[in-house]
Design a protein around this motif. Structure first.
Motif, short mmCIF file in Angstrom:
data_model
loop_
_atom_site.label_atom_id
_atom_site.label_comp_id
_atom_site.label_asym_id
_atom_site.label_seq_id
_atom_site.Cartn_x
_atom_site.Cartn_y
_atom_site.Cartn_z
N VAL A 33 0.82 -1.21 0.00
CA VAL A 33 0.00 0.00 0.00
C VAL A 33 0.86 1.26 0.00
O VAL A 33 0.40 2.34 -0.41
CB VAL A 33 -0.95 0.00 1.23
CG1 VAL A 33 -0.16 0.13 2.52
CG2 VAL A 33 -1.99 1.09 1.10
N SER A 34 2.12 1.16 0.41
CA SER A 34 2.97 2.34 0.53
C SER A 34 3.50 2.82 -0.81
O SER A 34 4.01 3.94 -0.91
CB SER A 34 4.15 2.03 1.45
OG SER A 34 5.04 1.08 0.86
N LYS A 35 3.40 1.99 -1.85
CA LYS A 35 3.94 2.38 -3.15
C LYS A 35 2.92 2.07 -4.24
O LYS A 35 2.60 0.90 -4.46
CB LYS A 35 5.25 1.64 -3.43
CG LYS A 35 5.94 2.10 -4.70
CD LYS A 35 7.27 1.40 -4.89
CE LYS A 35 7.96 1.91 -6.16
NZ LYS A 35 9.25 1.22 -6.39
N PRO A 36 2.38 3.07 -4.91
CA PRO A 36 1.39 2.81 -5.97
C PRO A 36 1.97 1.94 -7.07
O PRO A 36 3.16 2.01 -7.37
CB PRO A 36 1.03 4.21 -6.47
CG PRO A 36 2.17 5.08 -6.08
CD PRO A 36 2.70 4.51 -4.81
N ALA A 37 1.11 1.13 -7.66
CA ALA A 37 1.54 0.19 -8.69
C ALA A 37 0.44 0.06 -9.72
O ALA A 37 -0.67 0.57 -9.56
CB ALA A 37 1.87 -1.17 -8.07
N MET A 38 0.74 -0.66 -10.79
CA MET A 38 -0.24 -0.96 -11.82
C MET A 38 -0.54 -2.44 -11.76
O MET A 38 0.33 -3.28 -11.99
CB MET A 38 0.28 -0.56 -13.20
CG MET A 38 -0.73 -0.76 -14.31
SD MET A 38 -0.14 -0.11 -15.92
CE MET A 38 -0.36 1.66 -15.67
N TYR A 39 -1.78 -2.78 -11.42
CA TYR A 39 -2.22 -4.17 -11.31
C TYR A 39 -2.79 -4.59 -12.66
O TYR A 39 -3.75 -3.99 -13.15
CB TYR A 39 -3.24 -4.32 -10.20
CG TYR A 39 -2.66 -4.03 -8.83
CD1 TYR A 39 -2.20 -5.06 -8.02
CD2 TYR A 39 -2.56 -2.72 -8.35
CE1 TYR A 39 -1.65 -4.80 -6.77
CE2 TYR A 39 -2.00 -2.45 -7.11
CZ TYR A 39 -1.54 -3.50 -6.33
OH TYR A 39 -0.99 -3.24 -5.10
N VAL A 40 -2.19 -5.61 -13.26
CA VAL A 40 -2.52 -5.99 -14.64
C VAL A 40 -2.91 -7.47 -14.68
O VAL A 40 -2.16 -8.33 -14.23
CB VAL A 40 -1.31 -5.76 -15.57
CG1 VAL A 40 -1.64 -6.18 -17.00
CG2 VAL A 40 -0.88 -4.30 -15.52
#
Length: 251
Positions: A33-40
């Motif tokens: 949760v501390s680092k935004p990401a792209m869930y693909v």
């Protein structure tokens, strides 16, 4: 840009799906949760069974501020548009995504989009991503890691009674598609849905597998980008096979 997350609505709608499909989520250690990401990941047929549970899991259980990039058609109908927005979805326009990433939201992407949810016979769990690479270019632009995920169950809850290919491959329909405006409106036949032989979905256990984060910052050219996307696809296919094996052992 305002995102209309409605945590209670997400939880309420997802609760019905979870009660019916008893989902199992794996790979929580890859959700940060501390680092935004792209869930693909892969999108299952009709697209309304898997997405609510994924969004609920990320947003309510892991507190990930995730925004789903949805197909444009979701926003054509006023009532349905409002429902979709409550799940934190926005129209999947690149500029919208860019603004959201500037604001630090994580992004949920189904690269197969509308075509992948409107599957035809024999296309269960196929990734129909065409030549889409824009989502990866955005991830690189904002230094977002990619978190691949696999969703099992959704492509098996309906048996198709009518295959859209019967219309799409008809020679008269193909002539209609050659009319520019009509061909564009129908996306060359992609928006023609296959119809289920039954309207109550089978009660099949769902499984979701999140996989290790992957950085895209090392990509320097189109060839590397193509290989990177191919590797993501292969990891999703492998995870689907593993989930099928796990499900067969448990049920």
């Amino acid at each position: 840009m305002q995102v209309e997350h409605d945590a209670k609505w997400i939880k309420r709608v997802s609760a019905l799906s979870k009660l019916y499909f008893t989902p199992t989520f794996l790979g929580a250690e890859h959700i940060d949760v501390s680092k935004p990401a792209m869930y693909v990941g892969n999108h299952t047929i009709y697209g309304v069974l898997d997405a609510p549970m994924i969004i609920d899991y990320l947003f309510n259980e892991h507190k990930v501020a995730v925004v789903s990039l949805a197909d444009h058609r979701h926003f054509y109908l006023p009532i349905w548009r409002n429902i979709v927005k409550k799940f934190g979805a926005v129209d999947g326009v690149r500029e919208y995504a860019r603004v959201l990433m500037q604001q630090g939201y994580s992004i949920l992407v189904f690269p197969g989009g509308g075509r992948e949810v409107l599957k035809r016979k024999g296309e269960a769990y196929q990734l129909i991503w065409k030549e889409r690479y824009g989502f990866l270019k955005l991830a690189q632009e904002f230094d977002y890691e990619i978190v691949p995920f696999a969703a099992l169950g959704g492509d098996e809850v309906f048996d198709l009674g009518f295959d859209a290919n019967h219309i799409i491959q008809n020679k008269y329909f193909q002539k209609l598609l050659k009319i520019p405006k009509l061909g564009k409106l129908l996306r060359n036949g992609e928006v023609i849905p296959s119809l289920p032989s039954h309207f109550i979905p089978k009660r099949i256990p769902f499984y979701f597998q999140f996989m290790p984060r992957q950085s895209i910052m090392q990509i320097e050219n189109l060839e590397q980008l193509i290989n990177f996307r191919s590797n993501i696809q292969q990891s999703i296919y492998m995870a689907l096979d593993e989930l099928k094996q796990l499900r067969s052992e448990k049920h």
